[in-house]
Each structure stands twice: as C-alpha cells, then as structure tokens.
Design an enzyme around this catalytic site. Structure first.
Site, PDB file in Angstrom:
ATOM      1  N   ASN A  83      -4.608  -2.540  -1.962  1.00  0.00           N
ATOM      2  CA  ASN A  83      -3.491  -1.666  -1.620  1.00  0.00           C
ATOM      3  C   ASN A  83      -3.124  -0.869  -2.873  1.00  0.00           C
ATOM      4  OD1 ASN A  83      -1.074  -0.496  -0.903  1.00  0.00           O
ATOM      5  ND2 ASN A  83       0.073  -2.416  -0.786  1.00  0.00           N
ATOM      6  N   TRP A  84      -3.481   0.389  -2.880  1.00  0.00           N
ATOM      7  CA  TRP A  84      -3.285   1.199  -4.095  1.00  0.00           C
ATOM      8  C   TRP A  84      -1.854   1.695  -4.253  1.00  0.00           C
ATOM      9  CZ3 TRP A  84      -8.243   4.795  -3.940  1.00  0.00           C
ATOM     10  CH2 TRP A  84      -9.380   3.991  -4.099  1.00  0.00           C
ATOM     11  N   LYS A  85      -1.055   1.558  -3.240  1.00  0.00           N
ATOM     12  CA  LYS A  85       0.340   2.032  -3.272  1.00  0.00           C
ATOM     13  C   LYS A  85       0.369   3.513  -3.672  1.00  0.00           C
ATOM     14  CE  LYS A  85       1.674  -2.705  -4.026  1.00  0.00           C
ATOM     15  NZ  LYS A  85       2.601  -3.674  -4.569  1.00  0.00           N
TER      16      LYS A  85
ATOM     17  N   HIS B 274       4.779  -3.967   4.929  1.00  0.00           N
ATOM     18  CA  HIS B 274       4.744  -4.387   3.523  1.00  0.00           C
ATOM     19  C   HIS B 274       6.183  -4.565   3.029  1.00  0.00           C
ATOM     20  CE1 HIS B 274       4.181  -4.288  -0.806  1.00  0.00           C
ATOM     21  NE2 HIS B 274       2.926  -4.649  -0.560  1.00  0.00           N
TER      22      HIS B 274
ATOM     23  N   GLU C  35       7.610  -3.727   0.414  1.00  0.00           N
ATOM     24  CA  GLU C  35       8.204  -2.523  -0.182  1.00  0.00           C
ATOM     25  C   GLU C  35       8.720  -1.583   0.911  1.00  0.00           C
ATOM     26  OE1 GLU C  35       4.889  -1.539  -2.733  1.00  0.00           O
ATOM     27  OE2 GLU C  35       5.328  -3.347  -3.880  1.00  0.00           O
TER      28      GLU C  35
ATOM     29  N   GLU D 258       2.636 -12.414   2.016  1.00  0.00           N
ATOM     30  CA  GLU D 258       2.928 -11.929   0.669  1.00  0.00           C
ATOM     31  C   GLU D 258       4.346 -12.345   0.283  1.00  0.00           C
ATOM     32  OE1 GLU D 258       0.223  -8.364  -0.387  1.00  0.00           O
ATOM     33  OE2 GLU D 258       2.017  -7.599   0.560  1.00  0.00           O
TER      34      GLU D 258
ATOM     35  N   GLY E 139       3.647  -8.032  -7.635  1.00  0.00           N
ATOM     36  CA  GLY E 139       3.790  -7.221  -8.851  1.00  0.00           C
ATOM     37  C   GLY E 139       4.524  -7.917  -9.974  1.00  0.00           C
TER      38      GLY E 139
ATOM     39  N   SER F 276       0.258 -10.771  -6.808  1.00  0.00           N
ATOM     40  CA  SER F 276      -0.303 -11.038  -8.138  1.00  0.00           C
ATOM     41  C   SER F 276      -1.669 -11.720  -8.096  1.00  0.00           C
ATOM     42  CB  SER F 276       0.700 -11.828  -8.988  1.00  0.00           C
ATOM     43  OG  SER F 276       1.883 -11.072  -9.174  1.00  0.00           O
TER      44      SER F 276
ATOM     45  N   GLY G 170      -2.714  -5.659  -4.942  1.00  0.00           N
ATOM     46  CA  GLY G 170      -2.128  -4.408  -5.411  1.00  0.00           C
ATOM     47  C   GLY G 170      -2.684  -4.045  -6.779  1.00  0.00           C
ATOM     48  N   GLY G 171      -1.958  -4.419  -7.829  1.00  0.00           N
ATOM     49  CA  GLY G 171      -2.288  -4.016  -9.202  1.00  0.00           C
ATOM     50  C   GLY G 171      -3.755  -4.210  -9.591  1.00  0.00           C
TER      51      GLY G 171
HETATM   52  P1  PGA Z   1       0.251  -7.120  -6.402  1.00  0.00           P
HETATM   53  O1  PGA Z   1       0.652  -6.407  -5.035  1.00  0.00           O
HETATM   54  O2  PGA Z   1      -1.161  -7.627  -6.238  1.00  0.00           O
HETATM   55  O3  PGA Z   1       0.350  -6.021  -7.438  1.00  0.00           O
HETATM   56  O4  PGA Z   1       1.209  -8.220  -6.622  1.00  0.00           O
HETATM   57  C1  PGA Z   1       0.279  -6.981  -3.792  1.00  0.00           C
HETATM   58  C2  PGA Z   1       0.792  -6.131  -2.666  1.00  0.00           C
HETATM   59  O5  PGA Z   1       1.880  -5.555  -2.790  1.00  0.00           O
HETATM   60  O6  PGA Z   1       0.135  -6.022  -1.618  1.00  0.00           O
END
Ligand code: PGA
Length: 249
Positions: A9-11, A95, A97, A167, A173, A213, A234-235
């Site tokens: 997930n590149w956001k 998600h 966010e 999640e 993050g 993470s 994500g990251g």
């Molecule tokens: P993260 O993000 O790996 O940077 O913690 C995961 C996500 O939001 O799907």
C-alpha cells in the site's frame, strides 16, 4: 490451501515516473512468477501507467479507495467502474487512515465493499483496533463489530472474492508490530467468525493478511502463524528491493 498474498500500500507516495520504474523493476526481477499473489496499490494518478507496465505479468493492481456510487456529482471521487477500466483487480477498503482521517463509517465501508464487488474488484477489507481499545480489552468486540457492519448483506459468494486485512491501528507506521502470537489470536478470531457466519468452506479459504510495521525482518515469523496468510505493507513496500524481499519471505 490459501495462496499467500503480499500487498504493498503506497499511500500518497510516488509520482507516475517513480511508480512505473518500481513496476518495471518488480516485473523484471522474476524469470518465473513467485508462488504467491503480489499486489501493488499506487495512488490513483499512477494506476493506468502501472497497469500498462504490468500487463500480462503476475503482478496485480489495487486502488487504495473508491466511491460507493457508480457515477454522478461527487467531486474528487473515483468509482469502481473507473478503477476496473484503469486496470485494477483489487481495491483497499476501510483502511484505518480512511476511517479516522476521512471519517469513513462502517456503513460507508459496507457500501464501498458492495460497490467494489459489483464492479468486479476484489476488496481488501481492513479492520483493526486502536491502542486504547486494545488496552481496555475491547479488541475482539471491535473486530466483531467491524466485521458484522462491514460485511452486512454480503453473501458467502461475495466473501469468496474478499481478502481481509487485520491492521491494529497502533502498529501502522509506528514501528511497533503486533507479536506473531498477538496477531495470530486476532486472525483466528476473524476466521472463526467467518466460519460461524458463512460456513467452514469460506472460513478455510479466506486470506487474512496482517498489516502494521511489517518489514523484511519480521514478515517470516508473522507468516509462520497458521491463520496469517500474507501481509499488507505500507512503508516497507515503497522500496522495490525491500518489497522483493517481502515477496520472497
Ligand atoms: P505500515 O503501513 O506497514 O507502514 O505500518 C501498513 C498499512 O497502513 O497498510
């Protein structure tokens, strides 16, 4: 046997040029396709260009969001039909966010899930508790509520097309991953809930991803758990070499 899924997930990261460069490098890194499903979720602006780059390869394309209506006066929004046309196979829905920063309710998420299925997109349905909820012992109640409301009116047939991503909000993050045991406990709870609601076949076949993470260092021990079938990253998915390591775990 559930095929493992690794999704990036590149956001709100990467220009079109950066996204295409990543996709070219990912595609050419394999002479034979990896033994797992590999999904990348670029921002909207890069979807079409990435779709053109990965056409005919093993890589699947996901959007990070969609609007629940097919078309209309919804300034700034994108429908499932548009995403299909741009080459998407999947879409991330719910998600944390989106839930917190964009106030998406369970009901809205349910409508988005149904819109995705109608458009022929595979939803990656995200659920997870906050730190306060975990500390107050509410994790299972929160997960159950999100499952119940999010999957409202979805049939066993619909569930076959879905992926669930657990999640924990406190792990996204933050560098704080749930321990494999903590994650497994919730994954098992999710699977048992699906079995009760939809039957053993749906329960046994549902891919449940862990997110929060995940890195090349901790992915193997998470994936070694019986009910963890993959990761939503994500990251650590932004760098192609790191993502290739995640896929190869
Ligand atoms: P993260 O993000 O790996 O940077 O913690 C995961 C996500 O939001 O799907």
């Amino acid at each position: 046997m559930i095929r493992p899924v690794i999704a990036g997930n590149w956001k709100m990261n990467k220009t079109v040029a950066e996204a295409v460069d990543f996709a070219v490098r990912l595609r050419t890194a394999y002479s034979t396709p990896p033994d797992r499903e590999v999904i990348i979720a670029p921002p909207f602006t890069a979807l079409q260009a990435v779709a053109d780059t990965i056409r005919g390869s093993f890589i699947l394309l996901a959007a990070q969001n969609l609007h629940e209506e097919e078309k209309g006066a919804y300034t700034g929004e994108i429908s499932g039909k548009m995403l299909r046309e741009a080459g998407c196979n999947c879409v991330i829905i719910g998600h944390s966010e989106r839930r917190t920063l964009f106030t998406e309710s369970d009901d809205r998420i349910n409508r988005k899930l149904r819109a995705a299925l109608t458009a022929g997109l595979r939803p990656i349905f995200c659920i997870g508790e906050s730190l306060r909820q975990r500390e107050e012992g509410e994790t299972e109640a929160v997960i159950e509520h999100q499952l119940k409301e999010g999957l409202n009116n979805l049939t066993a047939n619909d569930i076959e097309s879905c992926v669930v991503a657990y999640e924990p909000v406190w792990a996204i993050g933050t560098g704080k991953t749930a321990s494999p045991e903590q994650a497994e406990k919730v994954h098992r709870f999710i699977r048992e809930w699906i079995v009760r609601r939809y039957g053993p076949k749906n329960g046994a076949e549902l891919a449940i991803l862990y997110g929060g993470s995940v890195t090349p260092k901790n992915i193997a021990e998470l994936m070694a758990q019986p009910d963890i079938n993959g990761a939503l990253v994500g990251g650590a998915s932004l760098d192609v070499d790191s993502f290739i390591q995640l896929v190869g775990c």
